[in-house]
Design a protein around this motif. Structure first.
Motif, PDB file in Angstrom:
ATOM      1  N   HIS A  13      -6.639   3.175   9.444  1.00 29.57           N
ATOM      2  CA  HIS A  13      -6.040   3.344   8.507  1.00 29.57           C
ATOM      3  C   HIS A  13      -5.989   5.279   8.174  1.00 29.57           C
ATOM      4  N   LEU A  14      -7.852   5.479   7.704  1.00 35.85           N
ATOM      5  CA  LEU A  14      -7.919   6.377   7.325  1.00 35.85           C
ATOM      6  C   LEU A  14      -7.264   7.949   7.969  1.00 35.85           C
ATOM      7  N   GLN A  15      -6.712   8.380   6.901  1.00 35.45           N
ATOM      8  CA  GLN A  15      -6.198   9.787   7.547  1.00 35.45           C
ATOM      9  C   GLN A  15      -7.086  10.552   6.906  1.00 35.45           C
ATOM     10  N   HIS A  16      -7.544  11.759   8.352  1.00 33.32           N
ATOM     11  CA  HIS A  16      -8.456  12.779   8.723  1.00 33.32           C
ATOM     12  C   HIS A  16      -8.233  13.954   6.995  1.00 33.32           C
ATOM     13  N   HIS A  17      -7.343  14.024   6.747  1.00 30.61           N
ATOM     14  CA  HIS A  17      -6.975  14.491   5.186  1.00 30.61           C
ATOM     15  C   HIS A  17      -7.949  13.952   3.602  1.00 30.61           C
ATOM     16  N   PHE A  18      -7.962  12.190   4.190  1.00 31.69           N
ATOM     17  CA  PHE A  18      -8.611  11.963   2.520  1.00 31.69           C
ATOM     18  C   PHE A  18     -10.161  11.770   3.116  1.00 31.69           C
ATOM     19  N   VAL A  19     -11.146  12.123   2.041  1.00 34.19           N
ATOM     20  CA  VAL A  19     -12.539  11.564   2.186  1.00 34.19           C
ATOM     21  C   VAL A  19     -12.767  10.239   2.504  1.00 34.19           C
ATOM     22  N   SER A  21     -10.913   5.500   1.908  1.00 35.30           N
ATOM     23  CA  SER A  21     -10.164   5.220   2.377  1.00 35.30           C
ATOM     24  C   SER A  21      -9.770   4.977   0.446  1.00 35.30           C
ATOM     25  N   ASP A  22     -10.959   4.702  -0.755  1.00 37.33           N
ATOM     26  CA  ASP A  22     -10.606   4.688  -1.790  1.00 37.33           C
ATOM     27  C   ASP A  22      -9.996   6.214  -2.533  1.00 37.33           C
ATOM     28  N   GLN A  23     -10.081   7.587  -1.717  1.00 31.75           N
ATOM     29  CA  GLN A  23      -9.447   8.654  -2.323  1.00 31.75           C
ATOM     30  C   GLN A  23      -7.560   8.665  -1.644  1.00 31.75           C
ATOM     31  N   GLN A  24      -7.273   8.073  -0.018  1.00 31.18           N
ATOM     32  CA  GLN A  24      -6.130   7.609   0.379  1.00 31.18           C
ATOM     33  C   GLN A  24      -5.212   6.489  -1.150  1.00 31.18           C
ATOM     34  N   PHE A  25      -6.510   5.630  -0.732  1.00 33.64           N
ATOM     35  CA  PHE A  25      -5.570   4.402  -1.852  1.00 33.64           C
ATOM     36  C   PHE A  25      -4.848   4.552  -3.072  1.00 33.64           C
ATOM     37  N   GLU A  26      -6.010   5.588  -3.798  1.00 38.60           N
ATOM     38  CA  GLU A  26      -5.673   6.496  -5.050  1.00 38.60           C
ATOM     39  C   GLU A  26      -4.387   7.543  -5.383  1.00 38.60           C
ATOM     40  N   SER A  27      -3.808   8.122  -4.201  1.00 44.13           N
ATOM     41  CA  SER A  27      -3.333  10.231  -3.734  1.00 44.13           C
ATOM     42  C   SER A  27      -2.431   8.632  -3.429  1.00 44.13           C
ATOM     43  N   SER A  28      -2.043   7.894  -2.849  1.00 46.00           N
ATOM     44  CA  SER A  28      -0.783   7.477  -2.664  1.00 46.00           C
ATOM     45  C   SER A  28       0.145   5.957  -3.811  1.00 46.00           C
ATOM     46  N   LYS A  29      -0.726   5.782  -4.513  1.00 43.49           N
ATOM     47  CA  LYS A  29      -0.542   5.200  -5.510  1.00 43.49           C
ATOM     48  C   LYS A  29      -0.596   5.996  -6.434  1.00 43.49           C
ATOM     49  N   LEU A  30      -0.416   7.514  -6.542  1.00 46.17           N
ATOM     50  CA  LEU A  30      -0.671   8.225  -8.042  1.00 46.17           C
ATOM     51  C   LEU A  30       1.638   8.386  -7.591  1.00 46.17           C
ATOM     52  N   GLY A  31       1.597   9.339  -5.840  1.00 40.48           N
ATOM     53  CA  GLY A  31       2.598   9.643  -5.563  1.00 40.48           C
ATOM     54  C   GLY A  31       3.819   8.160  -5.753  1.00 40.48           C
ATOM     55  N   MET A  32       2.952   6.543  -5.634  1.00 43.23           N
ATOM     56  CA  MET A  32       4.669   5.712  -5.545  1.00 43.23           C
ATOM     57  C   MET A  32       4.595   6.088  -7.096  1.00 43.23           C
TER      58      MET A  32
END
Lengths: 218, 100
Positions: A13-19, A21-32
């Motif tokens: 699930h981890l996309q290459h532009h994120f450091v 999973s946690d950073q990806q999760f936090e970014s996605s949640k901020l977007g929401m």
């Protein structure tokens, strides 16, 4: 070797532009949350219309609100609170890798949302039968006020836009049930379920304000 | 993923219970006739408490990065500005707009 494959699969699930999973999760949640801000401001326009109109015609709101059924409004409030609880329990279940029970909680949420829409359907059809339509279609003469049609235009716009959000929420939660059944979400990756939950809770918050503002004007 | 908060059953059912009690309260206060404009103030105050409970404990703002709370509170701030500036116009028109 086998270990590496399992490890890679878990992180798929981890996309290459994120450091990580946690950073990806936090970014996605901020977007929401930023999307939810735009939702607050969209409903905000309708709340401003309500506030201005009530400040101009307070007597109209007292008369017209008598046409709304407080018991049905209160029932729908309880239904939405219960659905907020079940979606929160679903997220807890996904976090604990209890996918079966998460699916059951999400199905319960969809059922409660459906209950809300059925009650809303009976409220709307009851009003349509009396000739209470929004705007120019208004033909009801039971309210002794020149501007009576405008109260119901505001009522239909606010509850209608909210109802559309309930239907969209049902669709999103159904999508999450499918994702969960296919095994796409687990304790390591549940971002879509979390964000769907945030959307559903916002729908609940908006109803928390609509209920006293429309039904409880005594 | 140990950094993520997992709400206990106690918290989730407790918040839902509080929301149900407050829903009953907001209906019950209409049975006693509170004079204008305090009835509206009471209704909105109860709704704000309920919304805060949902946002903090169901939407996890209490445990989240505080930046998410700031984003949400800014939305409310801009809504208040929207209402205030519009009312500064509409409340002080000489004769209102009779067609509306």
């Amino acid at each position: 070797m086998g270990n590496q494959i399992a490890e890679a699969d878990k992180k798929s699930h981890l996309q290459h532009h994120f450091v990580d999973s946690d950073q990806q999760f936090e970014s996605s949640k901020l977007g929401m949350w930023i999307f939810l801000v735009t939702e607050v401001l969209m409903f905000g326009g309708l709340f401003v219309a309500y506030i201005i109109y009530r400040s101009w015609h307070p007597d109209l709101f007292y008369l017209a609100a008598k046409e709304l059924d407080t018991a049905l409004g209160a029932t729908n409030t309880v239904v939405l609170i219960a659905s907020s609880l079940t979606i929160a329990l679903a997220i807890r279940a996904v976090q604990l890798d209890k996918i079966r029970s998460a699916i059951n909680y999400m199905a319960a949420t969809v059922a409660l949302a459906g209950t809300f829409m059925v009650i809303k359907y009976f409220e709307y059809t009851d009003k349509f039968a009396k000739g209470i339509f929004p705007g120019a279609g208004y033909t009801y003469d039971g309210i002794d006020h020149d501007m009576a049609a405008n109260f119901f235009s505001i009522y239909y716009m606010m509850t209608g836009l909210h109802g559309i959000h309930v239907v969209i929420g049902m669709g999103l939660i159904t999508w999450m049930i499918i994702k969960a059944k296919k095994g796409f979400v687990h304790s390591g990756y549940y971002t879509p379920v979390e964000n769907t939950g945030l959307f559903w809770h916002l729908v609940d918050i908006i109803w928390i304000f609509l209920f006293p503002l429309l039904y409880l004007i005594d | 993923m140990s950094s993520h908060h997992i709400s206990s059953h106690f918290t989730l059912f407790g918040v839902a219970g509080a929301l149900l009690v407050l829903t009953f309260l907001t209906v019950a206060v209409t049975w006693i006739n509170i004079p204008e404009p305090y009835n509206v103030i009471v209704a909105i105050a109860i709704a704000i408490v309920k919304a805060a409970l949902v946002a903090m404990f169901f939407m996890n703002l209490y445990w989240d990065s505080k930046f998410n709370s700031i984003v949400f509170l800014l939305a409310i701030l801009f809504f208040v500005i929207f209402v205030s500036i519009t009312l500064l116009d509409t409340l002080f028109r000489d004769a209102g707009l009779p067609i509306y």
